[in-house]
Design a protein around this motif. Structure first.
Motif, mmCIF file in Angstrom:
data_model
loop_
_atom_site.group_PDB
_atom_site.id
_atom_site.type_symbol
_atom_site.label_atom_id
_atom_site.label_comp_id
_atom_site.label_asym_id
_atom_site.label_seq_id
_atom_site.Cartn_x
_atom_site.Cartn_y
_atom_site.Cartn_z
ATOM 1 N N UNK A 29 0.810 -1.218 0.000
ATOM 2 C CA UNK A 29 0.000 0.000 0.000
ATOM 3 C C UNK A 29 0.845 1.271 0.000
ATOM 4 N N UNK A 30 2.098 1.139 0.382
ATOM 5 C CA UNK A 30 3.024 2.269 0.477
ATOM 6 C C UNK A 30 2.566 3.312 1.495
ATOM 7 N N UNK A 31 1.856 2.847 2.526
ATOM 8 C CA UNK A 31 1.456 3.727 3.626
ATOM 9 C C UNK A 31 2.442 3.542 4.770
ATOM 10 N N UNK A 32 2.932 4.659 5.322
ATOM 11 C CA UNK A 32 3.775 4.536 6.505
ATOM 12 C C UNK A 32 2.873 4.314 7.719
ATOM 13 N N UNK A 33 3.476 3.990 8.845
ATOM 14 C CA UNK A 33 2.684 3.659 10.033
ATOM 15 C C UNK A 33 1.821 4.819 10.492
ATOM 16 N N UNK A 34 2.348 6.019 10.434
ATOM 17 C CA UNK A 34 1.591 7.191 10.881
ATOM 18 C C UNK A 34 0.366 7.427 9.985
ATOM 19 N N UNK A 35 0.555 7.317 8.683
ATOM 20 C CA UNK A 35 -0.554 7.494 7.752
ATOM 21 C C UNK A 35 -1.584 6.383 7.929
ATOM 22 N N UNK A 36 -1.117 5.165 8.110
ATOM 23 C CA UNK A 36 -2.026 4.043 8.336
ATOM 24 C C UNK A 36 -2.839 4.271 9.600
ATOM 25 N N UNK A 37 -2.188 4.719 10.664
ATOM 26 C CA UNK A 37 -2.891 4.991 11.927
ATOM 27 C C UNK A 37 -3.954 6.070 11.730
ATOM 28 N N UNK A 38 -3.628 7.093 10.957
ATOM 29 C CA UNK A 38 -4.597 8.151 10.668
ATOM 30 C C UNK A 38 -5.782 7.590 9.892
ATOM 31 N N UNK A 39 -5.514 6.754 8.912
ATOM 32 C CA UNK A 39 -6.593 6.128 8.135
ATOM 33 C C UNK A 39 -7.483 5.274 9.031
ATOM 34 N N UNK A 40 -6.878 4.512 9.929
ATOM 35 C CA UNK A 40 -7.641 3.675 10.849
ATOM 36 C C UNK A 40 -8.536 4.541 11.725
#
Length: 69
Positions: A29-40
């Motif tokens: 997905x090429x999402x970093x952890x911070x971006x993934x956490x924001x999406x969640x």
């Protein structure tokens, strides 16, 4: 919430994020952890997951177009 219960909740949330990040990496997905956490957080707040994915894809297309021009 007691401090022990709060600590357990934080550990559980971290483990869940780590697992979701691993899945995200496998799916490239090429999402970093911070971006993934924001999406969640956004999805947990009621944002439509398909709409969020579409916005991310559109932002990536626009960023690529700007870089190539």
């Amino acid at each position: 919430m007691s401090s022990t219960r709060e600590s357990e909740h934080i550990i559980s949330a971290r483990e869940t994020l780590d697992t979701l990040y691993d899945i995200s990496q496998l799916l490239n997905t090429k999402l970093d952890k911070e971006t993934l956490a924001t999406c969640i957080q956004m999805i947990e707040s009621g944002v439509n997951p398909q709409a969020l994915a579409a916005v991310i894809q559109e932002l990536r297309r626009e960023a690529a177009a700007l870089q190539s021009s």
